[in-house]
Design a protein around this motif. Sequence first.
Motif, PDB file in Angstrom:
ATOM      1  N   THR A 190      -4.057 -39.881 -45.854  1.00 22.30           N
ATOM      2  CA  THR A 190      -2.927 -41.227 -46.224  1.00 22.30           C
ATOM      3  C   THR A 190      -2.774 -42.011 -45.655  1.00 22.30           C
ATOM      4  N   ILE A 191      -3.701 -42.268 -44.721  1.00 21.83           N
ATOM      5  CA  ILE A 191      -4.062 -43.214 -43.912  1.00 21.83           C
ATOM      6  C   ILE A 191      -5.455 -44.019 -43.955  1.00 21.83           C
ATOM      7  N   LEU A 192      -6.593 -43.260 -44.326  1.00 24.82           N
ATOM      8  CA  LEU A 192      -7.321 -43.624 -44.795  1.00 24.82           C
ATOM      9  C   LEU A 192      -7.617 -43.067 -46.325  1.00 24.82           C
ATOM     10  N   GLU A 193      -7.984 -45.322 -47.004  1.00 25.12           N
ATOM     11  CA  GLU A 193      -6.544 -45.721 -48.132  1.00 25.12           C
ATOM     12  C   GLU A 193      -8.470 -45.130 -49.131  1.00 25.12           C
ATOM     13  N   ARG A 194      -8.204 -44.175 -49.774  1.00 21.96           N
ATOM     14  CA  ARG A 194      -9.732 -44.561 -51.165  1.00 21.96           C
ATOM     15  C   ARG A 194      -9.494 -45.954 -51.776  1.00 21.96           C
ATOM     16  N   GLN A 195     -10.931 -46.463 -51.886  1.00 23.95           N
ATOM     17  CA  GLN A 195     -10.802 -47.432 -52.697  1.00 23.95           C
ATOM     18  C   GLN A 195     -11.922 -47.355 -54.148  1.00 23.95           C
ATOM     19  N   ILE A 196     -13.404 -46.845 -53.231  1.00 28.52           N
ATOM     20  CA  ILE A 196     -13.986 -46.500 -54.310  1.00 28.52           C
ATOM     21  C   ILE A 196     -13.628 -44.647 -54.343  1.00 28.52           C
ATOM     22  N   ASP A 197     -14.895 -43.719 -53.504  1.00 32.59           N
ATOM     23  CA  ASP A 197     -15.410 -42.585 -53.329  1.00 32.59           C
ATOM     24  C   ASP A 197     -14.381 -42.037 -52.475  1.00 32.59           C
ATOM     25  N   GLY A 198     -13.804 -42.720 -50.860  1.00 34.21           N
ATOM     26  CA  GLY A 198     -13.111 -41.808 -50.264  1.00 34.21           C
ATOM     27  C   GLY A 198     -14.147 -41.532 -49.303  1.00 34.21           C
ATOM     28  N   VAL A 199     -15.420 -41.281 -49.139  1.00 41.67           N
ATOM     29  CA  VAL A 199     -16.369 -41.602 -48.209  1.00 41.67           C
ATOM     30  C   VAL A 199     -16.401 -42.614 -47.361  1.00 41.67           C
ATOM     31  N   PHE A 200     -17.450 -42.812 -47.875  1.00 37.27           N
ATOM     32  CA  PHE A 200     -17.879 -44.421 -47.704  1.00 37.27           C
ATOM     33  C   PHE A 200     -16.581 -45.589 -47.590  1.00 37.27           C
ATOM     34  N   CYS A 201     -16.125 -45.681 -48.637  1.00 37.24           N
ATOM     35  CA  CYS A 201     -15.969 -46.792 -48.767  1.00 37.24           C
ATOM     36  C   CYS A 201     -14.282 -46.617 -47.813  1.00 37.24           C
ATOM     37  N   THR A 202     -13.645 -45.347 -46.646  1.00 34.49           N
ATOM     38  CA  THR A 202     -13.372 -45.175 -46.087  1.00 34.49           C
ATOM     39  C   THR A 202     -14.003 -44.867 -44.514  1.00 34.49           C
ATOM     40  N   SER A 209      -5.936 -46.716 -27.876  1.00 32.21           N
ATOM     41  CA  SER A 209      -5.812 -47.367 -26.809  1.00 32.21           C
ATOM     42  C   SER A 209      -4.802 -46.704 -25.964  1.00 32.21           C
ATOM     43  N   PRO A 210      -5.047 -46.823 -24.719  1.00 31.79           N
ATOM     44  CA  PRO A 210      -4.294 -45.604 -23.581  1.00 31.79           C
ATOM     45  C   PRO A 210      -2.941 -46.965 -23.053  1.00 31.79           C
ATOM     46  N   VAL A 211      -3.305 -48.121 -23.854  1.00 27.66           N
ATOM     47  CA  VAL A 211      -2.186 -49.186 -22.717  1.00 27.66           C
ATOM     48  C   VAL A 211      -1.429 -48.979 -24.243  1.00 27.66           C
ATOM     49  N   LEU A 212      -1.583 -48.890 -25.695  1.00 24.61           N
ATOM     50  CA  LEU A 212      -0.550 -49.136 -26.297  1.00 24.61           C
ATOM     51  C   LEU A 212      -0.119 -47.545 -26.773  1.00 24.61           C
ATOM     52  N   ARG A 213      -0.738 -47.132 -26.506  1.00 23.50           N
ATOM     53  CA  ARG A 213      -0.570 -45.558 -26.892  1.00 23.50           C
ATOM     54  C   ARG A 213      -1.192 -45.565 -28.534  1.00 23.50           C
ATOM     55  N   ARG A 214      -1.919 -45.836 -28.703  1.00 24.10           N
ATOM     56  CA  ARG A 214      -2.399 -46.212 -30.728  1.00 24.10           C
ATOM     57  C   ARG A 214      -3.524 -45.547 -31.190  1.00 24.10           C
ATOM     58  N   VAL A 215      -3.516 -45.053 -32.089  1.00 21.48           N
ATOM     59  CA  VAL A 215      -4.902 -44.672 -32.577  1.00 21.48           C
ATOM     60  C   VAL A 215      -5.719 -46.385 -32.994  1.00 21.48           C
ATOM     61  N   VAL A 216      -6.760 -46.805 -33.352  1.00 21.78           N
ATOM     62  CA  VAL A 216      -7.544 -47.781 -33.752  1.00 21.78           C
ATOM     63  C   VAL A 216      -8.441 -47.066 -34.597  1.00 21.78           C
ATOM     64  N   TYR A 217      -8.511 -47.479 -35.582  1.00 23.92           N
ATOM     65  CA  TYR A 217      -9.700 -46.853 -36.209  1.00 23.92           C
ATOM     66  C   TYR A 217      -9.387 -49.004 -37.535  1.00 23.92           C
ATOM     67  N   VAL A 218     -10.885 -48.487 -37.513  1.00 24.58           N
ATOM     68  CA  VAL A 218     -11.846 -49.881 -37.804  1.00 24.58           C
ATOM     69  C   VAL A 218     -12.530 -49.856 -39.090  1.00 24.58           C
ATOM     70  N   TYR A 219     -12.521 -49.604 -40.062  1.00 27.73           N
ATOM     71  CA  TYR A 219     -13.723 -49.905 -40.772  1.00 27.73           C
ATOM     72  C   TYR A 219     -14.927 -50.724 -41.057  1.00 27.73           C
ATOM     73  N   TYR A 220     -15.814 -50.164 -41.890  1.00 26.68           N
ATOM     74  CA  TYR A 220     -16.617 -50.642 -41.873  1.00 26.68           C
ATOM     75  C   TYR A 220     -16.991 -51.928 -42.797  1.00 26.68           C
ATOM     76  N   TYR A 221     -17.000 -51.136 -44.154  1.00 25.91           N
ATOM     77  CA  TYR A 221     -16.950 -52.316 -45.111  1.00 25.91           C
ATOM     78  C   TYR A 221     -15.685 -53.386 -45.889  1.00 25.91           C
ATOM     79  N   ARG A 222     -14.432 -54.016 -45.584  1.00 24.73           N
ATOM     80  CA  ARG A 222     -13.175 -53.834 -45.527  1.00 24.73           C
ATOM     81  C   ARG A 222     -12.875 -54.978 -44.012  1.00 24.73           C
ATOM     82  N   ASN A 223     -12.437 -55.973 -45.201  1.00 24.65           N
ATOM     83  CA  ASN A 223     -11.363 -56.546 -43.509  1.00 24.65           C
ATOM     84  C   ASN A 223     -10.619 -56.165 -42.437  1.00 24.65           C
TER      85      ASN A 223
END
Length: 356
Positions: A190-202, A209-223
């Motif tokens: 559920t974390i990677l939200e589908r907009q078109i095909d669920g592969v390229f769009c995600t 970040s070890p400091v925040l203990r957070r996984v960070v995911y940055v999309y290529y094609y959306r803001n």
Amino acid sequence: MNRHTRQICFRIGSALLGGVGLVFLLHWYSIWNRGYVGGGFIRNYIPAPLSTSSSVNLEFNSFYIAGLTKDSIYLGNHTAPLTVKVLDWKLADGSVKRLRLRPPDSLYRGSVRLHVEPSSSYYVLNGRTGRIYFRSPMDSIADELFRERLYFKNAIPIDARSFILKSESSQTHRDILIKQTNRTMSVDTTILERQIDGVFCTDGMLHYSPVLRRVVYVYYYRNQYILADTNLARVNRFRTIDTTSRARIKVSIIDSDGSTTLGVPPVVVNRRSCVFGVWLFIQSGLVGDNEDPNDLSRYALMDVYNLATHQYKFSFYLPFAGRNQLTSFAVFENRIAAVYGQHLFAYEMRPDAFWD
């Protein structure tokens, strides 16, 4: 001026305005189609953030930044997956190391990636065979970590026995995230939200970040970028400064095998990214309203976000090396290592500009 004359003048004026408007719209569309359109946002640039730099010719364009430490820059090589080139930050002294795997593995070009931690520990990530290896600074051989092997597109270590994998569902063929440890495995769809095909769009970039203990995911094609805890349970979503909330991609199906591909060049919102401490650095693919579209061919447009406060802080230019565009970059404290084709540059940044 009689009525007939006024009508003629009105028609001529309307035609001129319509022609100018058409030219503007065609120009705007051509820029948008190339991904250069100012997206209704303004960047906050700081003056002269880079104080000094040094460079070296690597002779080959297959290098990428595998990791950074206080003293060294570690480079992986796409064509020689187990070869590591190590240089100091002055780029004066360098050495080459060859990793050994136990047990051996099949090395496919493009599927093997090295990840070097600030402690100088090595991880060898082979997404095609699903094998992950670890080598401590004191060892000469990298040993396989997990018995259960999962195909993955990307992977990041949380620690020596815990990883976050980006993979593909065997049922839906959409991208998913997996947490794998030496004892358990958990899947999130559920974390990677589908907009078109669920592969390229995600599609996007995976960081930790070890400091925040957070996984960070940055999309290529959306803001959008995502913060999640290490169990992938608590998830927050945040916007980058541009306005492209929906991926501008066209997916085509290949008749011969039914696979999918991008039908036209996509509009890439976030080209590359890295995380250091609480800071997220994104090389943007879009110009702002206060920028020249030609800047994309001369500079890497770098946007900086504070992950702790979820705020955009500022932007700066990272100049291209001649005709070579940026292919890899990473940040350690107040220093940036950047690869442009076969050239490696090391920059120092003004600490007062970056750290709160």
